[in-house]
Design a protein around this motif. Structure first.
Motif, PDB file in Angstrom:
ATOM      1  N   LEU A 172      43.119  39.146  41.745  1.00  6.71           N
ATOM      2  CA  LEU A 172      42.995  37.785  41.235  1.00  6.71           C
ATOM      3  C   LEU A 172      41.956  37.748  40.126  1.00  6.71           C
ATOM      4  O   LEU A 172      40.895  38.367  40.239  1.00  6.71           O
ATOM      5  N   TYR A 173      42.265  37.033  39.081  1.00  6.75           N
ATOM      6  CA  TYR A 173      41.321  36.824  37.985  1.00  6.75           C
ATOM      7  C   TYR A 173      41.305  35.342  37.636  1.00  6.75           C
ATOM      8  O   TYR A 173      42.303  34.649  37.807  1.00  6.75           O
ATOM      9  N   ARG A 174      40.184  34.883  37.141  1.00  4.61           N
ATOM     10  CA  ARG A 174      40.119  33.487  36.715  1.00  4.61           C
ATOM     11  C   ARG A 174      39.668  33.413  35.267  1.00  4.61           C
ATOM     12  O   ARG A 174      38.912  34.256  34.773  1.00  4.61           O
ATOM     13  N   ARG A 175      40.143  32.376  34.604  1.00  4.81           N
ATOM     14  CA  ARG A 175      39.786  32.114  33.213  1.00  4.81           C
ATOM     15  C   ARG A 175      39.444  30.646  33.063  1.00  4.81           C
ATOM     16  O   ARG A 175      39.705  29.842  33.945  1.00  4.81           O
ATOM     17  N   GLU A 176      38.892  30.350  31.909  1.00  4.50           N
ATOM     18  CA  GLU A 176      38.582  28.955  31.581  1.00  4.50           C
ATOM     19  C   GLU A 176      37.746  28.296  32.673  1.00  4.50           C
ATOM     20  O   GLU A 176      37.986  27.147  33.054  1.00  4.50           O
ATOM     21  N   GLY A 177      36.753  29.026  33.176  1.00  5.53           N
ATOM     22  CA  GLY A 177      35.868  28.451  34.184  1.00  5.53           C
ATOM     23  C   GLY A 177      36.547  28.105  35.485  1.00  5.53           C
ATOM     24  O   GLY A 177      36.091  27.237  36.217  1.00  5.53           O
ATOM     25  N   GLY A 178      37.644  28.797  35.793  1.00  2.00           N
ATOM     26  CA  GLY A 178      38.363  28.536  37.036  1.00  2.00           C
ATOM     27  C   GLY A 178      39.536  27.599  36.881  1.00  2.00           C
ATOM     28  O   GLY A 178      40.263  27.346  37.844  1.00  2.00           O
ATOM     29  N   MET A 179      39.780  27.101  35.660  1.00  2.07           N
ATOM     30  CA  MET A 179      40.900  26.200  35.438  1.00  2.07           C
ATOM     31  C   MET A 179      42.207  26.956  35.177  1.00  2.07           C
ATOM     32  O   MET A 179      43.257  26.353  34.977  1.00  2.07           O
ATOM     33  N   GLU A 180      42.121  28.267  35.156  1.00  7.69           N
ATOM     34  CA  GLU A 180      43.315  29.110  35.093  1.00  7.69           C
ATOM     35  C   GLU A 180      43.110  30.285  36.032  1.00  7.69           C
ATOM     36  O   GLU A 180      42.069  30.929  36.015  1.00  7.69           O
ATOM     37  N   GLN A 181      44.103  30.570  36.871  1.00  9.81           N
ATOM     38  CA  GLN A 181      44.058  31.678  37.818  1.00  9.81           C
ATOM     39  C   GLN A 181      45.207  32.641  37.546  1.00  9.81           C
ATOM     40  O   GLN A 181      46.330  32.207  37.289  1.00  9.81           O
ATOM     41  N   LEU A 182      44.903  33.941  37.607  1.00  5.33           N
ATOM     42  CA  LEU A 182      45.916  34.950  37.386  1.00  5.33           C
ATOM     43  C   LEU A 182      46.061  35.828  38.628  1.00  5.33           C
ATOM     44  O   LEU A 182      45.073  36.176  39.270  1.00  5.33           O
ATOM     45  N   VAL A 183      47.295  36.150  38.967  1.00  3.18           N
ATOM     46  CA  VAL A 183      47.591  37.147  39.997  1.00  3.18           C
ATOM     47  C   VAL A 183      48.157  38.353  39.259  1.00  3.18           C
ATOM     48  O   VAL A 183      49.222  38.262  38.643  1.00  3.18           O
ATOM     49  N   TRP A 184      47.450  39.464  39.323  1.00  2.74           N
ATOM     50  CA  TRP A 184      47.786  40.679  38.556  1.00  2.74           C
ATOM     51  C   TRP A 184      48.290  41.754  39.500  1.00  2.74           C
ATOM     52  O   TRP A 184      47.697  41.994  40.555  1.00  2.74           O
ATOM     53  N   LEU A 185      49.389  42.399  39.145  1.00  2.05           N
ATOM     54  CA  LEU A 185      49.952  43.484  39.947  1.00  2.05           C
ATOM     55  C   LEU A 185      50.150  44.712  39.087  1.00  2.05           C
ATOM     56  O   LEU A 185      50.883  44.671  38.093  1.00  2.05           O
ATOM     57  N   GLY A 186      49.477  45.817  39.436  1.00  6.66           N
ATOM     58  CA  GLY A 186      49.674  47.076  38.734  1.00  6.66           C
ATOM     59  C   GLY A 186      50.974  47.731  39.170  1.00  6.66           C
ATOM     60  O   GLY A 186      51.265  47.811  40.366  1.00  6.66           O
ATOM     61  N   LEU A 187      51.752  48.193  38.216  1.00  8.13           N
ATOM     62  CA  LEU A 187      53.089  48.711  38.501  1.00  8.13           C
ATOM     63  C   LEU A 187      53.191  50.233  38.415  1.00  8.13           C
ATOM     64  O   LEU A 187      54.289  50.783  38.521  1.00  8.13           O
ATOM     65  N   ASN A 188      52.082  50.924  38.226  1.00  6.17           N
ATOM     66  CA  ASN A 188      52.134  52.379  38.187  1.00  6.17           C
ATOM     67  C   ASN A 188      52.622  52.927  39.528  1.00  6.17           C
ATOM     68  O   ASN A 188      52.325  52.370  40.594  1.00  6.17           O
ATOM     69  N   ALA A 189      53.358  54.037  39.474  1.00  6.43           N
ATOM     70  CA  ALA A 189      53.898  54.643  40.691  1.00  6.43           C
ATOM     71  C   ALA A 189      52.778  55.161  41.588  1.00  6.43           C
ATOM     72  O   ALA A 189      51.708  55.545  41.116  1.00  6.43           O
ATOM     73  N   PHE A 190      53.036  55.161  42.897  1.00  3.60           N
ATOM     74  CA  PHE A 190      52.097  55.708  43.864  1.00  3.60           C
ATOM     75  C   PHE A 190      52.293  57.215  43.986  1.00  3.60           C
ATOM     76  O   PHE A 190      53.428  57.685  44.154  1.00  3.60           O
ATOM     77  N   ALA A 191      51.196  57.983  43.921  1.00  3.92           N
ATOM     78  CA  ALA A 191      51.275  59.402  44.236  1.00  3.92           C
ATOM     79  C   ALA A 191      51.686  59.545  45.695  1.00  3.92           C
ATOM     80  O   ALA A 191      51.199  58.818  46.564  1.00  3.92           O
ATOM     81  N   ALA A 192      52.583  60.478  45.975  1.00  6.12           N
ATOM     82  CA  ALA A 192      53.134  60.622  47.324  1.00  6.12           C
ATOM     83  C   ALA A 192      52.052  60.819  48.378  1.00  6.12           C
ATOM     84  O   ALA A 192      52.154  60.303  49.493  1.00  6.12           O
ATOM     85  N   LYS A 193      50.995  61.531  48.040  1.00  7.43           N
ATOM     86  CA  LYS A 193      49.967  61.842  49.033  1.00  7.43           C
ATOM     87  C   LYS A 193      49.253  60.599  49.549  1.00  7.43           C
ATOM     88  O   LYS A 193      48.659  60.623  50.626  1.00  7.43           O
TER      89      LYS A 193
END
Length: 214
Positions: free
Chosen positions: A105-126
Protein backbone atom coordinates in the motif's frame (compact mmCIF):
# COMPACT_ATOMS: atom_id res chain seq x y z
CA UNK A 1 -13.02 1.67 -13.67
CA UNK A 2 -10.51 3.28 -16.01
CA UNK A 3 -7.72 0.94 -17.14
CA UNK A 4 -4.44 1.85 -18.81
CA UNK A 5 -1.47 -0.24 -19.92
CA UNK A 6 2.10 0.81 -20.54
CA UNK A 7 3.46 1.28 -24.04
CA UNK A 8 6.00 -1.49 -23.41
CA UNK A 9 3.38 -4.19 -23.77
CA UNK A 10 2.56 -6.09 -26.94
CA UNK A 11 0.26 -4.78 -29.66
CA UNK A 12 -2.36 -7.43 -28.94
CA UNK A 13 -2.41 -6.42 -25.29
CA UNK A 14 -2.80 -2.76 -26.26
CA UNK A 15 -5.74 -3.59 -28.51
CA UNK A 16 -7.38 -5.57 -25.71
CA UNK A 17 -6.75 -2.70 -23.32
CA UNK A 18 -8.38 -0.21 -25.70
CA UNK A 19 -11.53 -2.31 -25.57
CA UNK A 20 -11.42 -2.29 -21.75
CA UNK A 21 -11.05 1.50 -21.75
CA UNK A 22 -14.10 2.01 -23.96
CA UNK A 23 -16.19 -0.31 -21.78
CA UNK A 24 -15.20 1.38 -18.52
CA UNK A 25 -15.61 5.08 -19.32
CA UNK A 26 -19.08 5.20 -17.76
CA UNK A 27 -17.96 3.75 -14.42
CA UNK A 28 -16.98 5.58 -11.23
CA UNK A 29 -13.74 7.51 -11.75
CA UNK A 30 -12.61 7.44 -8.09
CA UNK A 31 -10.53 4.34 -8.82
CA UNK A 32 -7.92 3.74 -11.48
CA UNK A 33 -6.12 0.56 -12.53
CA UNK A 34 -2.76 0.68 -14.30
CA UNK A 35 -0.53 -2.16 -15.48
CA UNK A 36 3.08 -2.15 -16.67
CA UNK A 37 5.49 -4.99 -17.42
CA UNK A 38 6.43 -5.95 -13.84
CA UNK A 39 3.67 -4.49 -11.71
CA UNK A 40 0.01 -3.59 -11.58
CA UNK A 41 -1.59 -1.03 -9.30
CA UNK A 42 -5.02 0.22 -8.42
CA UNK A 43 -5.43 3.73 -7.10
CA UNK A 44 -8.36 5.39 -5.38
CA UNK A 45 -8.67 9.07 -4.65
CA UNK A 46 -11.13 11.63 -3.34
CA UNK A 47 -10.93 14.98 -5.10
CA UNK A 48 -11.14 18.53 -3.83
CA UNK A 49 -14.61 18.74 -5.38
CA UNK A 50 -15.71 15.68 -3.39
CA UNK A 51 -14.49 17.26 -0.15
CA UNK A 52 -16.23 20.55 -0.90
CA UNK A 53 -19.48 18.69 -1.61
CA UNK A 54 -19.25 16.84 1.72
CA UNK A 55 -18.65 20.08 3.59
CA UNK A 56 -21.59 21.81 1.90
CA UNK A 57 -24.02 18.90 2.08
CA UNK A 58 -23.32 17.56 5.57
CA UNK A 59 -22.01 20.64 7.29
CA UNK A 60 -18.70 19.03 8.18
CA UNK A 61 -15.56 21.00 8.80
CA UNK A 62 -12.64 20.76 6.39
CA UNK A 63 -10.62 18.69 8.85
CA UNK A 64 -13.49 16.30 9.57
CA UNK A 65 -14.25 15.72 5.89
CA UNK A 66 -10.61 15.09 5.04
CA UNK A 67 -10.11 12.76 8.01
CA UNK A 68 -13.16 10.71 7.02
CA UNK A 69 -11.98 10.53 3.40
CA UNK A 70 -8.50 9.37 4.39
CA UNK A 71 -9.86 6.63 6.63
CA UNK A 72 -12.27 5.46 3.94
CA UNK A 73 -9.54 5.30 1.30
CA UNK A 74 -7.14 3.42 3.58
CA UNK A 75 -9.77 0.89 4.66
CA UNK A 76 -10.81 0.32 1.05
CA UNK A 77 -7.20 -0.14 -0.01
CA UNK A 78 -6.62 -2.72 2.74
CA UNK A 79 -9.86 -4.50 1.80
CA UNK A 80 -8.78 -4.63 -1.85
CA UNK A 81 -5.32 -5.83 -0.89
CA UNK A 82 -6.74 -8.69 1.19
CA UNK A 83 -9.16 -9.80 -1.53
CA UNK A 84 -6.44 -9.77 -4.20
CA UNK A 85 -3.98 -11.69 -2.01
CA UNK A 86 -6.57 -14.35 -1.17
CA UNK A 87 -7.66 -14.74 -4.81
CA UNK A 88 -4.09 -15.00 -6.11
CA UNK A 89 -3.15 -17.48 -3.37
CA UNK A 90 -6.08 -19.73 -4.27
CA UNK A 91 -5.50 -19.48 -8.00
CA UNK A 92 -1.75 -20.16 -7.91
CA UNK A 93 -1.80 -22.53 -4.93
CA UNK A 94 0.83 -20.61 -3.00
CA UNK A 95 0.80 -19.42 0.60
CA UNK A 96 -0.59 -15.97 1.25
CA UNK A 97 2.48 -15.04 3.31
CA UNK A 98 4.59 -15.24 0.14
CA UNK A 99 2.45 -12.49 -1.37
CA UNK A 100 2.69 -10.04 1.51
CA UNK A 101 5.80 -8.35 0.12
CA UNK A 102 4.30 -8.32 -3.38
CA UNK A 103 1.09 -6.51 -2.39
CA UNK A 104 1.92 -3.12 -0.93
CA UNK A 105 0.00 0.00 0.00
CA UNK A 106 1.18 3.50 -0.82
CA UNK A 107 -0.41 6.85 -0.19
CA UNK A 108 -0.16 10.13 -2.06
CA UNK A 109 -1.49 13.62 -1.71
CA UNK A 110 -1.34 13.47 2.08
CA UNK A 111 -3.51 10.37 2.21
CA UNK A 112 -6.14 11.60 -0.24
CA UNK A 113 -4.98 8.98 -2.74
CA UNK A 114 -4.24 5.33 -1.92
CA UNK A 115 -2.49 2.83 -4.15
CA UNK A 116 -2.48 -0.97 -3.99
CA UNK A 117 0.68 -2.18 -5.77
CA UNK A 118 1.31 -5.76 -6.90
CA UNK A 119 4.68 -6.93 -8.20
CA UNK A 120 4.27 -9.34 -11.10
CA UNK A 121 7.77 -10.83 -11.32
CA UNK A 122 7.81 -14.64 -11.31
CA UNK A 123 8.54 -16.51 -8.09
CA UNK A 124 11.76 -18.53 -7.94
CA UNK A 125 10.74 -22.16 -7.41
CA UNK A 126 12.78 -22.51 -4.23
CA UNK A 127 10.56 -19.93 -2.49
CA UNK A 128 7.51 -22.17 -2.81
CA UNK A 129 8.68 -24.92 -0.47
CA UNK A 130 11.16 -27.76 -0.12
CA UNK A 131 12.29 -29.12 -3.51
CA UNK A 132 11.79 -32.87 -3.98
CA UNK A 133 13.17 -34.74 -6.96
CA UNK A 134 10.60 -36.67 -8.97
CA UNK A 135 10.72 -38.55 -12.22
CA UNK A 136 11.13 -35.99 -14.96
CA UNK A 137 11.59 -32.96 -12.73
CA UNK A 138 11.20 -31.45 -9.27
CA UNK A 139 8.16 -30.96 -7.05
CA UNK A 140 8.11 -27.76 -4.97
CA UNK A 141 5.01 -27.27 -2.88
CA UNK A 142 1.97 -27.76 -5.10
CA UNK A 143 3.94 -27.20 -8.31
CA UNK A 144 5.90 -29.56 -10.54
CA UNK A 145 8.75 -28.10 -12.58
CA UNK A 146 9.45 -30.36 -15.53
CA UNK A 147 13.12 -30.94 -16.28
CA UNK A 148 14.21 -28.99 -13.20
CA UNK A 149 16.54 -30.11 -10.43
CA UNK A 150 17.70 -28.62 -7.11
CA UNK A 151 21.33 -27.55 -6.71
CA UNK A 152 22.93 -26.70 -3.38
CA UNK A 153 25.41 -24.42 -5.12
CA UNK A 154 24.40 -21.08 -6.65
CA UNK A 155 22.24 -20.20 -3.67
CA UNK A 156 20.48 -23.54 -3.37
CA UNK A 157 17.85 -22.93 -6.04
CA UNK A 158 15.97 -25.08 -8.52
CA UNK A 159 17.38 -24.92 -12.04
CA UNK A 160 16.82 -26.04 -15.60
CA UNK A 161 19.28 -26.43 -18.44
CA UNK A 162 18.68 -23.99 -21.26
CA UNK A 163 19.95 -26.42 -23.90
CA UNK A 164 21.38 -29.88 -24.33
CA UNK A 165 24.70 -28.97 -22.76
CA UNK A 166 25.33 -29.11 -19.03
CA UNK A 167 25.56 -25.32 -18.90
CA UNK A 168 24.17 -22.68 -18.94
CA UNK A 169 21.41 -23.04 -16.33
CA UNK A 170 18.39 -20.92 -15.54
CA UNK A 171 16.29 -20.62 -12.42
CA UNK A 172 13.00 -22.47 -12.50
CA UNK A 173 10.25 -19.93 -11.83
CA UNK A 174 6.49 -19.75 -11.36
CA UNK A 175 4.94 -16.95 -13.47
CA UNK A 176 2.21 -14.97 -11.72
CA UNK A 177 1.75 -12.03 -14.10
CA UNK A 178 -1.53 -13.09 -15.69
CA UNK A 179 -3.05 -14.51 -12.50
CA UNK A 180 -1.83 -11.52 -10.48
CA UNK A 181 -3.31 -8.98 -12.85
CA UNK A 182 -6.59 -10.91 -12.90
CA UNK A 183 -6.70 -11.10 -9.09
CA UNK A 184 -6.25 -7.37 -8.62
CA UNK A 185 -8.72 -6.57 -11.37
CA UNK A 186 -11.24 -8.88 -9.74
CA UNK A 187 -10.74 -7.18 -6.38
CA UNK A 188 -11.05 -3.78 -8.07
CA UNK A 189 -14.45 -4.63 -9.52
CA UNK A 190 -16.11 -4.01 -6.15
CA UNK A 191 -13.68 -1.40 -4.87
CA UNK A 192 -15.81 1.57 -5.97
CA UNK A 193 -18.83 0.09 -4.22
CA UNK A 194 -16.78 -0.65 -1.13
CA UNK A 195 -15.33 2.87 -1.04
CA UNK A 196 -18.80 4.42 -1.10
CA UNK A 197 -19.96 2.07 1.66
CA UNK A 198 -17.00 2.83 3.92
CA UNK A 199 -17.20 6.55 3.14
CA UNK A 200 -20.82 6.59 4.29
CA UNK A 201 -19.81 4.90 7.56
CA UNK A 202 -17.02 7.41 8.14
CA UNK A 203 -19.34 10.35 7.44
CA UNK A 204 -21.83 8.99 9.96
CA UNK A 205 -19.05 8.70 12.51
CA UNK A 206 -17.99 12.33 11.99
CA UNK A 207 -21.62 13.50 12.23
CA UNK A 208 -22.10 11.53 15.45
CA UNK A 209 -19.17 13.38 16.99
CA UNK A 210 -20.78 16.71 16.13
CA UNK A 211 -24.08 15.65 17.71
CA UNK A 212 -22.32 14.26 20.78
CA UNK A 213 -20.37 17.48 21.35
CA UNK A 214 -23.43 19.73 21.18
Amino acid sequence: MLCRQSQSQSQSQSQSQSQSQSQSQSQDQNLNLKRVATMIEISGEISRKDIDRLIKTLGLTENAARAAAKRALLKTAKWTQTRARRALSNEMRIQQKLLQARLRLYRREGGMEQLVWLGLNAFAAKRLGTPRRRAGGTQVGAHFFEGAFPIKRFGGGVYRRTGRERFPLELAKLPIDEAGAAALRQAAERADERLLEVMRQEMEYELSKIIRDK
